[in-house]
Design a protein around this motif. Structure first.
Motif, PDB file in Angstrom:
ATOM      1  N   LEU A 176       0.812  -1.215   0.000  1.00  0.00           N
ATOM      2  CA  LEU A 176       0.000   0.000   0.000  1.00  0.00           C
ATOM      3  C   LEU A 176       0.848   1.269   0.000  1.00  0.00           C
ATOM      4  CD1 LEU A 176      -2.994   1.029   0.261  1.00  0.00           C
ATOM      5  CD2 LEU A 176      -2.593   1.087   2.731  1.00  0.00           C
ATOM      6  N   CYS A 177       2.027   1.188   0.605  1.00  0.00           N
ATOM      7  CA  CYS A 177       2.761   2.435   0.849  1.00  0.00           C
ATOM      8  C   CYS A 177       4.247   2.365   0.510  1.00  0.00           C
ATOM      9  CB  CYS A 177       2.603   2.849   2.307  1.00  0.00           C
ATOM     10  SG  CYS A 177       2.936   1.545   3.501  1.00  0.00           S
ATOM     11  N   SER A 178       4.713   1.318  -0.141  1.00  0.00           N
ATOM     12  CA  SER A 178       6.125   1.226  -0.466  1.00  0.00           C
ATOM     13  C   SER A 178       6.318   0.606  -1.842  1.00  0.00           C
ATOM     14  CB  SER A 178       6.881   0.388   0.575  1.00  0.00           C
ATOM     15  OG  SER A 178       8.232   0.216   0.213  1.00  0.00           O
ATOM     16  N   GLU A 179       7.369   1.013  -2.520  1.00  0.00           N
ATOM     17  CA  GLU A 179       7.743   0.397  -3.795  1.00  0.00           C
ATOM     18  C   GLU A 179       9.070  -0.341  -3.683  1.00  0.00           C
ATOM     19  OE1 GLU A 179       7.702   3.415  -6.767  1.00  0.00           O
ATOM     20  OE2 GLU A 179       5.531   3.736  -6.661  1.00  0.00           O
ATOM     21  N   ASP A 180       9.565  -0.495  -2.467  1.00  0.00           N
ATOM     22  CA  ASP A 180      10.828  -1.182  -2.219  1.00  0.00           C
ATOM     23  C   ASP A 180      10.567  -2.691  -2.179  1.00  0.00           C
ATOM     24  OD1 ASP A 180      13.097  -2.379  -1.197  1.00  0.00           O
ATOM     25  OD2 ASP A 180      13.449  -0.881   0.350  1.00  0.00           O
ATOM     26  N   PRO A 181      11.013  -3.443  -3.180  1.00  0.00           N
ATOM     27  CA  PRO A 181      10.699  -4.872  -3.228  1.00  0.00           C
ATOM     28  C   PRO A 181      11.289  -5.657  -2.060  1.00  0.00           C
ATOM     29  CG  PRO A 181      12.319  -4.302  -4.920  1.00  0.00           C
ATOM     30  CD  PRO A 181      11.815  -3.013  -4.354  1.00  0.00           C
ATOM     31  N   ASP A 182      12.443  -5.247  -1.566  1.00  0.00           N
ATOM     32  CA  ASP A 182      13.052  -5.954  -0.441  1.00  0.00           C
ATOM     33  C   ASP A 182      12.239  -5.750   0.834  1.00  0.00           C
ATOM     34  OD1 ASP A 182      15.123  -6.897  -2.036  1.00  0.00           O
ATOM     35  OD2 ASP A 182      16.421  -5.190  -1.583  1.00  0.00           O
ATOM     36  N   LEU A 183      11.790  -4.528   1.057  1.00  0.00           N
ATOM     37  CA  LEU A 183      10.969  -4.244   2.236  1.00  0.00           C
ATOM     38  C   LEU A 183       9.640  -4.977   2.140  1.00  0.00           C
ATOM     39  CD1 LEU A 183      10.415  -0.813   3.946  1.00  0.00           C
ATOM     40  CD2 LEU A 183       8.477  -2.299   3.442  1.00  0.00           C
ATOM     41  N   ILE A 184       9.030  -4.932   0.977  1.00  0.00           N
ATOM     42  CA  ILE A 184       7.740  -5.605   0.780  1.00  0.00           C
ATOM     43  C   ILE A 184       7.872  -7.098   1.037  1.00  0.00           C
ATOM     44  CG2 ILE A 184       6.047  -6.265  -0.984  1.00  0.00           C
ATOM     45  CD1 ILE A 184       6.452  -3.437  -2.175  1.00  0.00           C
ATOM     46  N   ASP A 185       8.936  -7.708   0.523  1.00  0.00           N
ATOM     47  CA  ASP A 185       9.114  -9.150   0.715  1.00  0.00           C
ATOM     48  C   ASP A 185       9.423  -9.475   2.171  1.00  0.00           C
ATOM     49  OD1 ASP A 185       8.977 -11.654  -0.657  1.00  0.00           O
ATOM     50  OD2 ASP A 185      11.139 -11.855  -0.388  1.00  0.00           O
ATOM     51  N   ALA A 186      10.153  -8.597   2.845  1.00  0.00           N
ATOM     52  CA  ALA A 186      10.444  -8.810   4.266  1.00  0.00           C
ATOM     53  C   ALA A 186       9.157  -8.805   5.084  1.00  0.00           C
ATOM     54  CB  ALA A 186      11.406  -7.744   4.781  1.00  0.00           C
ATOM     55  N   MET A 187       8.242  -7.895   4.763  1.00  0.00           N
ATOM     56  CA  MET A 187       6.987  -7.837   5.503  1.00  0.00           C
ATOM     57  C   MET A 187       6.087  -9.027   5.162  1.00  0.00           C
ATOM     58  SD  MET A 187       7.585  -5.548   7.504  1.00  0.00           S
ATOM     59  CE  MET A 187       6.047  -5.829   8.371  1.00  0.00           C
ATOM     60  N   ARG A 188       6.161  -9.499   3.934  1.00  0.00           N
ATOM     61  CA  ARG A 188       5.438 -10.727   3.595  1.00  0.00           C
ATOM     62  C   ARG A 188       5.923 -11.874   4.475  1.00  0.00           C
ATOM     63  NH1 ARG A 188       6.629 -15.172   1.221  1.00  0.00           N
ATOM     64  NH2 ARG A 188       8.699 -14.411   0.569  1.00  0.00           N
ATOM     65  N   ARG A 189       7.244 -11.991   4.603  1.00  0.00           N
ATOM     66  CA  ARG A 189       7.804 -13.063   5.438  1.00  0.00           C
ATOM     67  C   ARG A 189       7.470 -12.850   6.912  1.00  0.00           C
ATOM     68  NH1 ARG A 189      12.258 -12.148   1.931  1.00  0.00           N
ATOM     69  NH2 ARG A 189      13.320 -11.002   3.597  1.00  0.00           N
ATOM     70  N   TYR A 190       7.442 -11.599   7.351  1.00  0.00           N
ATOM     71  CA  TYR A 190       7.060 -11.308   8.739  1.00  0.00           C
ATOM     72  C   TYR A 190       5.678 -11.896   9.030  1.00  0.00           C
ATOM     73  CZ  TYR A 190       5.286  -8.789  12.803  1.00  0.00           C
ATOM     74  OH  TYR A 190       4.721  -8.480  14.033  1.00  0.00           O
ATOM     75  N   GLY A 191       4.723 -11.588   8.150  1.00  0.00           N
ATOM     76  CA  GLY A 191       3.374 -12.090   8.365  1.00  0.00           C
ATOM     77  C   GLY A 191       3.307 -13.602   8.358  1.00  0.00           C
ATOM     78  N   LEU A 192       4.066 -14.222   7.464  1.00  0.00           N
ATOM     79  CA  LEU A 192       4.096 -15.686   7.394  1.00  0.00           C
ATOM     80  C   LEU A 192       4.612 -16.287   8.692  1.00  0.00           C
ATOM     81  CD1 LEU A 192       4.008 -18.431   5.935  1.00  0.00           C
ATOM     82  CD2 LEU A 192       6.292 -17.914   5.035  1.00  0.00           C
ATOM     83  N   HIS A 193       5.775 -15.816   9.150  1.00  0.00           N
ATOM     84  CA  HIS A 193       6.361 -16.378  10.377  1.00  0.00           C
ATOM     85  C   HIS A 193       5.488 -16.079  11.592  1.00  0.00           C
ATOM     86  CE1 HIS A 193       9.903 -17.831   8.427  1.00  0.00           C
ATOM     87  NE2 HIS A 193      10.285 -16.633   8.033  1.00  0.00           N
ATOM     88  N   PHE A 194       4.908 -14.875  11.633  1.00  0.00           N
ATOM     89  CA  PHE A 194       4.020 -14.542  12.740  1.00  0.00           C
ATOM     90  C   PHE A 194       2.842 -15.513  12.776  1.00  0.00           C
ATOM     91  CE2 PHE A 194       0.445 -12.613  14.805  1.00  0.00           C
ATOM     92  CZ  PHE A 194       0.975 -11.896  15.862  1.00  0.00           C
ATOM     93  N   GLY A 195       2.225 -15.750  11.613  1.00  0.00           N
ATOM     94  CA  GLY A 195       1.080 -16.638  11.555  1.00  0.00           C
ATOM     95  C   GLY A 195       1.420 -18.072  11.936  1.00  0.00           C
ATOM     96  N   MET A 196       2.592 -18.544  11.518  1.00  0.00           N
ATOM     97  CA  MET A 196       3.028 -19.884  11.908  1.00  0.00           C
ATOM     98  C   MET A 196       3.200 -19.969  13.417  1.00  0.00           C
ATOM     99  SD  MET A 196       3.208 -21.643   9.053  1.00  0.00           S
ATOM    100  CE  MET A 196       4.145 -23.104   9.547  1.00  0.00           C
ATOM    101  N   ALA A 197       3.848 -18.958  13.993  1.00  0.00           N
ATOM    102  CA  ALA A 197       4.046 -18.931  15.439  1.00  0.00           C
ATOM    103  C   ALA A 197       2.702 -18.932  16.164  1.00  0.00           C
ATOM    104  CB  ALA A 197       4.864 -17.707  15.838  1.00  0.00           C
ATOM    105  N   TYR A 198       1.772 -18.123  15.669  1.00  0.00           N
ATOM    106  CA  TYR A 198       0.480 -17.983  16.329  1.00  0.00           C
ATOM    107  C   TYR A 198      -0.264 -19.316  16.389  1.00  0.00           C
ATOM    108  CZ  TYR A 198      -3.864 -15.717  17.716  1.00  0.00           C
ATOM    109  OH  TYR A 198      -4.989 -15.335  18.404  1.00  0.00           O
TER     110      TYR A 198
END
Length: 339
Positions: A202-224
């Motif tokens: 929604l607010c960034s065009e940085d592909p590395d940042l976007i992919d990092a946040m995708r992985r954040y959500g994935l790992h968070f959801g697995m942990a949860y």
């Protein structure tokens, strides 16, 4: 990656110390706007749609998925209003999955109160779930982002596949850890992943940042979800919002059981297999004892802590801010339920 429980717990102590209430306070104004938008978007000319929709949405959930949207947007210095709509979309999709889950599982209790299907019946619950899905996609059109629509449409498709995979695995004592984790990735982690991923898009065009946040959500959801697995055999009904043994009675094969069947000594594995085969919680006490003695609880806790640590590492792609700190702290709050 070799990871010990002691190392994971040490990592959690190093994370920013912020409780869930303080994390929510950071985006309190944004959440007020989300809470204004939700009832407006539940508006329908069909009385039962509004009645069930309001009942389930106002059911006291933690709303962690929209929280992740709001924190991610703020961490990326977003200045628009699209994150309010996006957070509402994510909450509607999550609520729809709960309505459908409770029907599939024939659940009578969620978050300490009667489920919608217990009060109104299965057919109205499924149909209102469909209404929430479709309303979520209407809101997505208003966001006018093909990237966000692609992420969320892919996520909802994978979530549906995860539900079917879980249903197909009921009572299957041969299920492997890898197979189970794939179910968790699709069924539970995918919407957390979509929340963080779309919040960044929604607010960034940085592909590395976007992919990092995708992985954040994935790992968070697995942990949860792994924490939920742990609580099934170590927690209590007040923490879980359901009765201990419910999953066992449904024949659900989760990580503590998989580990016990693979590594249990003596009669431990047999106790678990018999309980799964019978789809009964009558022997729940003995199963819980076997899971504890076999190391199934410790193993599941360690895996949850590892996923939380991996999530906390991904936020380092964000610029320093209190919102980044909150996302890191949130990963550790998720596993604090195992205290």
């Amino acid at each position: 990656m070799a990871f010990t429980t002691a190392a994971a717990e040490a990592t959690s102590r190093d994370a920013p110390q912020m409780g869930l209430e303080a994390i929510f306070d950071l985006v309190a104004d944004d959440f007020a706007r989300v809470n204004e938008l939700i009832p407006k978007q539940l508006s329908s000319g069909v009385e039962m749609v509004e009645e069930i929709g309001h009942y389930i949405v106002e059911g006291g959930g933690k709303r962690l998925r929209p929280l992740i949207v709001l924190l991610t947007a703020r961490a990326c210095s977003y200045r628009g209003s699209g994150h309010i709509r996006l957070a509402t979309i994510i909450e509607f999709l999550h609520t729809a999955t709960l309505l459908h889950d409770d029907v599939v599982d024939n659940s009578s209790r969620r978050r300490g109160r009667a489920t919608a299907n217990a009060l109104w019946g299965n057919a109205p619950s499924v149909l209102v779930g469909d209404f929430l899905y479709s309303r979520g996609f209407q809101l997505m059109v208003e966001l006018d982002s093909m990237d966000i629509m692609a992420i969320i449409s892919d996520a909802t498709n994978l979530i549906a596949e995860g539900e079917v995979m879980q249903l197909a695995s009921i009572g299957r004592t041969t299920m492997t850890e890898d197979e189970y984790l794939e179910v968790v990735r699709r069924k539970t982690a995918m919407l957390f992943q979509a929340a963080a991923h779309t919040g960044a898009v929604l607010c960034s065009e940085d592909p590395d940042l976007i992919d990092a946040m995708r992985r954040y959500g994935l790992h968070f959801g697995m942990a949860y979800q792994l924490v939920d697995d742990w609580l099934d055999y170590a927690g209590d009904s007040d923490v879980m919002g359901k009765n201990p043994g419910d999953d066992l009675a449904e024949g659900k094969v989760t990580l503590p059981l998989i580990h016990t069947m693979a590594n249990g000594h003596g009669n431990q594995s047999a106790v678990v297999r018999r309980a799964i085969d019978s789809r009964s919680a009558v022997d729940f006490h003995n199963v819980a004892h076997a899971v504890h003695r076999s190391g199934g609880l410790a193993y599941t806790k360690n895996r949850a802590l590892e996923e939380a640590y991996l999530a906390s590492e991904e936020v380092l792609a964000l610029p320093p801010s209190r919102y980044r700190d909150a996302l890191e702290a949130l990963a550790m709050v998720a596993v604090s339920r195992m205290a």
